[in-house]
Write a protein that holds these residues in place. Structure first.
Motif, PDB file in Angstrom:
ATOM      1  N   LEU A 150      -0.159  10.894 -11.482  1.00 22.03           N
ATOM      2  CA  LEU A 150       0.993  10.576 -10.645  1.00 22.03           C
ATOM      3  C   LEU A 150       2.261  10.906 -11.421  1.00 22.03           C
ATOM      4  O   LEU A 150       2.609  10.231 -12.393  1.00 22.03           O
ATOM      5  CB  LEU A 150       0.956   9.096 -10.256  1.00 22.03           C
ATOM      6  CG  LEU A 150       2.002   8.624  -9.243  1.00 22.03           C
ATOM      7  CD1 LEU A 150       1.856   9.397  -7.932  1.00 22.03           C
ATOM      8  CD2 LEU A 150       1.866   7.135  -8.992  1.00 22.03           C
TER       9      LEU A 150
ATOM     10  N   GLN B 135      -3.360  10.826  -1.837  1.00 20.20           N
ATOM     11  CA  GLN B 135      -4.019   9.716  -2.507  1.00 20.20           C
ATOM     12  C   GLN B 135      -3.317   8.402  -2.163  1.00 20.20           C
ATOM     13  O   GLN B 135      -2.099   8.370  -2.006  1.00 20.20           O
ATOM     14  CB  GLN B 135      -4.002   9.938  -4.023  1.00 20.20           C
ATOM     15  CG  GLN B 135      -4.650   8.829  -4.827  1.00 20.20           C
ATOM     16  CD  GLN B 135      -6.120   8.691  -4.509  1.00 20.20           C
ATOM     17  OE1 GLN B 135      -6.848   9.683  -4.510  1.00 20.20           O
ATOM     18  NE2 GLN B 135      -6.548   7.470  -4.225  1.00 20.20           N
ATOM     19  N   TYR B 136      -4.130   7.349  -2.001  1.00 17.42           N
ATOM     20  CA  TYR B 136      -3.610   6.015  -1.698  1.00 17.42           C
ATOM     21  C   TYR B 136      -3.603   5.160  -2.962  1.00 17.42           C
ATOM     22  O   TYR B 136      -4.459   5.299  -3.829  1.00 17.42           O
ATOM     23  CB  TYR B 136      -4.455   5.336  -0.616  1.00 17.42           C
ATOM     24  CG  TYR B 136      -4.344   6.017   0.733  1.00 17.42           C
ATOM     25  CD1 TYR B 136      -3.397   5.614   1.660  1.00 17.42           C
ATOM     26  CD2 TYR B 136      -5.182   7.076   1.075  1.00 17.42           C
ATOM     27  CE1 TYR B 136      -3.283   6.230   2.892  1.00 17.42           C
ATOM     28  CE2 TYR B 136      -5.084   7.712   2.293  1.00 17.42           C
ATOM     29  CZ  TYR B 136      -4.129   7.281   3.206  1.00 17.42           C
ATOM     30  OH  TYR B 136      -4.028   7.896   4.414  1.00 17.42           O
ATOM     31  N   TYR B 137      -2.627   4.253  -3.034  1.00 16.58           N
ATOM     32  CA  TYR B 137      -2.486   3.352  -4.172  1.00 16.58           C
ATOM     33  C   TYR B 137      -2.171   1.948  -3.668  1.00 16.58           C
ATOM     34  O   TYR B 137      -1.728   1.763  -2.528  1.00 16.58           O
ATOM     35  CB  TYR B 137      -1.362   3.820  -5.111  1.00 16.58           C
ATOM     36  CG  TYR B 137      -1.527   5.225  -5.617  1.00 16.58           C
ATOM     37  CD1 TYR B 137      -2.156   5.477  -6.832  1.00 16.58           C
ATOM     38  CD2 TYR B 137      -1.057   6.321  -4.886  1.00 16.58           C
ATOM     39  CE1 TYR B 137      -2.312   6.769  -7.304  1.00 16.58           C
ATOM     40  CE2 TYR B 137      -1.211   7.620  -5.344  1.00 16.58           C
ATOM     41  CZ  TYR B 137      -1.839   7.837  -6.557  1.00 16.58           C
ATOM     42  OH  TYR B 137      -1.996   9.117  -7.009  1.00 16.58           O
ATOM     43  N   THR B 138      -2.404   0.976  -4.534  1.00 13.97           N
ATOM     44  CA  THR B 138      -2.025  -0.398  -4.229  1.00 13.97           C
ATOM     45  C   THR B 138      -1.057  -0.892  -5.296  1.00 13.97           C
ATOM     46  O   THR B 138      -1.012  -0.375  -6.408  1.00 13.97           O
ATOM     47  CB  THR B 138      -3.246  -1.330  -4.197  1.00 13.97           C
ATOM     48  OG1 THR B 138      -3.901  -1.291  -5.481  1.00 13.97           O
ATOM     49  CG2 THR B 138      -4.223  -0.912  -3.117  1.00 13.97           C
TER      50      THR B 138
ATOM     51  N   GLU C 200      -9.110  12.327 -10.882  1.00 14.65           N
ATOM     52  CA  GLU C 200      -7.907  11.937 -10.149  1.00 14.65           C
ATOM     53  C   GLU C 200      -6.679  12.637 -10.708  1.00 14.65           C
ATOM     54  O   GLU C 200      -6.482  12.732 -11.916  1.00 14.65           O
ATOM     55  CB  GLU C 200      -7.744  10.419 -10.252  1.00 14.65           C
ATOM     56  CG  GLU C 200      -6.603   9.896  -9.413  1.00 14.65           C
ATOM     57  CD  GLU C 200      -6.489   8.398  -9.564  1.00 14.65           C
ATOM     58  OE1 GLU C 200      -5.355   7.902  -9.605  1.00 14.65           O
ATOM     59  OE2 GLU C 200      -7.539   7.752  -9.644  1.00 14.65           O
TER      60      GLU C 200
ATOM     61  N   GLU D 144      -5.812   0.845 -10.612  1.00 20.22           N
ATOM     62  CA  GLU D 144      -6.664   1.837  -9.976  1.00 20.22           C
ATOM     63  C   GLU D 144      -6.084   2.244  -8.632  1.00 20.22           C
ATOM     64  O   GLU D 144      -5.389   1.476  -7.974  1.00 20.22           O
ATOM     65  CB  GLU D 144      -8.081   1.281  -9.766  1.00 20.22           C
ATOM     66  CG  GLU D 144      -8.779   0.908 -11.075  1.00 20.22           C
ATOM     67  CD  GLU D 144     -10.161   0.357 -10.821  1.00 20.22           C
ATOM     68  OE1 GLU D 144     -10.518   0.216  -9.635  1.00 20.22           O
ATOM     69  OE2 GLU D 144     -10.867   0.060 -11.797  1.00 20.22           O
ATOM     70  N   SER D 145      -6.388   3.481  -8.217  1.00 19.20           N
ATOM     71  CA  SER D 145      -5.972   3.938  -6.906  1.00 19.20           C
ATOM     72  C   SER D 145      -6.865   3.324  -5.850  1.00 19.20           C
ATOM     73  O   SER D 145      -7.944   2.818  -6.126  1.00 19.20           O
ATOM     74  CB  SER D 145      -6.027   5.468  -6.835  1.00 19.20           C
ATOM     75  OG  SER D 145      -7.341   5.909  -7.122  1.00 19.20           O
ATOM     76  N   ASP D 146      -6.376   3.378  -4.599  1.00 11.95           N
ATOM     77  CA  ASP D 146      -7.088   2.740  -3.498  1.00 11.95           C
ATOM     78  C   ASP D 146      -7.519   3.802  -2.501  1.00 11.95           C
ATOM     79  O   ASP D 146      -6.783   4.736  -2.206  1.00 11.95           O
ATOM     80  CB  ASP D 146      -6.164   1.716  -2.824  1.00 11.95           C
ATOM     81  CG  ASP D 146      -6.882   0.917  -1.761  1.00 11.95           C
ATOM     82  OD1 ASP D 146      -8.115   0.823  -1.825  1.00 11.95           O
ATOM     83  OD2 ASP D 146      -6.210   0.403  -0.849  1.00 11.95           O
TER      84      ASP D 146
ATOM     85  N   LEU E  71       2.558  -0.583  -9.731  1.00 11.36           N
ATOM     86  CA  LEU E  71       1.296  -0.038  -9.262  1.00 11.36           C
ATOM     87  C   LEU E  71       0.121  -0.731  -9.931  1.00 11.36           C
ATOM     88  O   LEU E  71       0.212  -1.173 -11.082  1.00 11.36           O
ATOM     89  CB  LEU E  71       1.226   1.460  -9.522  1.00 11.36           C
ATOM     90  CG  LEU E  71       2.255   2.317  -8.768  1.00 11.36           C
ATOM     91  CD1 LEU E  71       2.161   3.766  -9.226  1.00 11.36           C
ATOM     92  CD2 LEU E  71       2.050   2.225  -7.267  1.00 11.36           C
TER      93      LEU E  71
ATOM     94  N   LYS F 197       0.855  -1.188   0.000  1.00 17.47           N
ATOM     95  CA  LYS F 197       0.000   0.000   0.000  1.00 17.47           C
ATOM     96  C   LYS F 197       0.890   1.237   0.000  1.00 17.47           C
ATOM     97  O   LYS F 197       1.924   1.265   0.671  1.00 17.47           O
ATOM     98  CB  LYS F 197      -0.916   0.007   1.218  1.00 17.47           C
ATOM     99  CG  LYS F 197      -2.120  -0.916   1.093  1.00 17.47           C
ATOM    100  CD  LYS F 197      -3.096  -0.690   2.226  1.00 17.47           C
ATOM    101  CE  LYS F 197      -4.358  -1.558   2.049  1.00 17.47           C
ATOM    102  NZ  LYS F 197      -5.341  -1.312   3.122  1.00 17.47           N
TER     103      LYS F 197
END
Length: 469
Positions: free
Chosen positions: A351, A258-261, A348, A291-293, A288, A250
């Motif tokens: 990045l 913003q969070y990502y997985t 969004e 989609e973002s988390d 990555l 994570k």
């Protein structure tokens, strides 16, 4: 008499008390002791995740290098600039065609000459074959000077002529074969030059961004960074063997909030001595997700009870304390860790390369397994034990096998099961053999209806146990 009897009873009572005290204090005494257990708990199912926190930065997932081929000619023009975004098929630069055109002209002239020579040889072969077919048998006539005798002598010369013609035909055919081979080689060179002329425009093989152009034509001439991003994370030496490909990650960008997985795609076991003063720092790459988390990075457990850790965790803790880099990467990032979903804008934010990331790597996890706290575990000679409270009123030292351990939470693989009762703090119990135990009554948990429902014999049994034990 009464006086003596009272004295004897008093002496016997004192002796009884002293004997019991001696037996209790004597080392390795076989006297059965009752353990007063004040805190106990039941083994429940839970999740255990061993996490590793570090920092990272986004970079291109891959780089593609484009090289300059000097055999194709000199450079005519570069068609892109550094920082420009390109797609597969975008022209990058063009070769100068003059050198290839000169080579092509020479080869074409040579081809015409070879074809002319071959045509001459073929004509010669045709003429020789006609001579061979049409030549009559030549006859030489000779007369003697003797007047009395007159003799005609006929000499046939056709075999000699046929032999000479056949030799010339063979020589001409050999010459033709040589010319054909030379012409084939010349055509192949022309074909290659034709392909090179069509390939003078060098195009991008991938989508991405031009990050470097070498104007001195040294290889690689152009470097293209892929459009997809990866995150390069710092990895102290103590964690190199724990981080593996495929582990879930994570990530959080403080800049974009913003969070990502993602998942670990590569562990780079080549040290970078520039990033740490005392110990070398390694790195790993995270691919990555699409989609973002929205889910925040998990909070670090705040259990303050003193307990044990697994052997690997102990070694890691000791080693990581020796380096500033390891200390910094082992700490949890200061971000929103209350497990609340972060706010995502309708559109969004992209990045960007070079974006700093807080990273949480799941090194190991066990889901819905028997879990106990570290304070309940006793470690002895690299083995683990708990004090298990049996239904027969005995407490015993039970060996167990633990799995994933992190932040004083331990997965139990073998030894006890879910719903088994164990002593909460192993320091309050010191027994080597099974011993009876008692627990303090909790009046707030007593129910009058349940007490009245007990049989009289059962009530008497519990009262006597309370008085004498």
């Amino acid at each position: 008499m009464k006086k003596w009897s009272k004295s004897i009873i008093a002496v016997l009572a004192i002796v009884f008390v002293l004997c019991n005290v001696y037996l209790l204090l004597k080392e390795n005494s076989k006297a059965e002791r009752t353990i007063n257990v004040r805190d106990w708990t039941r083994v429940e199912k839970d999740n255990v995740k061993k996490l590793f926190y570090t920092k990272g930065v986004t970079e291109p997932e891959s780089e593609t290098h484009v090289y300059f081929d000097k055999h194709k000619g000199s450079l005519d023009k570069i068609l892109v600039k550094e920082g420009e975004t390109v797609t597969a098929g975008t022209p990058l630069f063009v070769y100068d065609a003059q050198k290839l055109e000169d080579k092509k002209a020479i080869l074409e002239d040579r081809k015409e000459r070879l074809q002319s020579e071959m045509s001459s040889v073929e004509n010669e072969i045709t003429e020789l074959q006609q001579i061979k077919q049409q030549a009559p048998a030549d006859t030489a006539k000779t007369e003697t000077e003797n007047k009395k005798v007159k003799v005609d002598v006929n000499i046939d010369t056709s075999p000699i002529i046929d032999s000479n013609v056949q030799q010339k035909i063979a020589a001409a055919q050999t010459e033709k074969s040589k010319l054909e081979a030379t012409l084939t080689e010349n055509d192949a060179k022309l074909s290659r030059i034709g392909e090179q002329l069509q390939d003078l425009n060098v195009v991008s093989p991938v989508d991405g961004q031009v990050t470097n152009i070498n104007p001195e034509l040294q290889d690689p001439m152009i470097t293209i960074a892929s459009a997809s991003s990866a995150v390069k994370g710092n990895l102290p030496a103590t964690r190199v063997h724990e981080v593996q490909e495929g582990q879930a990650v994570k990530l959080y960008s403080p800049l974009l909030d913003q969070y990502y997985t993602g998942e670990v795609s590569q562990v780079i076991a080549i040290p970078d001595y520039k990033t740490a003063k005392k110990e070398p720092m390694y790195s790993f790459l995270v691919k990555l997700g699409n989609e973002s988390d929205n889910s925040a990075i998990e909070d670090t457990p705040t259990d303050e009870a003193t307990g044990i850790t697994s052997e690997a965790e102990e070694n890691t803790t000791e080693t990581s304390g020796n380096t500033d880099a390891a200390k910094s990467t082992d700490k949890q990032p200061k971000v929103n860790l209350n497990n609340e979903a972060s706010t995502v804008t309708e559109k969004e934010k992209p990045l960007l390369l070079g974006t700093k990331m807080d990273m949480q790597v799941t090194l190991a996890e066990a889901l819905q397994v028997p879990v106990i706290a570290s304070q309940s575990i006793e470690k002895e000679n690299k083995k683990y034990y708990v004090y298990q409270m049996k239904k027969n009123g005995m407490v015993r030292k039970q060996p167990i096998q633990i799995g994933v351990s992190y932040k004083k939470k331990n997965q139990v693989i073998d030894g006890i099961l879910t719903k088994d009762t164990i002593v909460t703090n192993e320091q309050n119990v010191k027994v080597s053999d099974p011993s009876p135990f008692i627990t303090p009554s909790k009046s707030e948990n007593l129910n009058k209806k349940d007490i009245k429902a007990l049989p009289s014999i059962q009530k008497a049994k519990y009262i006597l146990i309370g008085l004498f034990e």
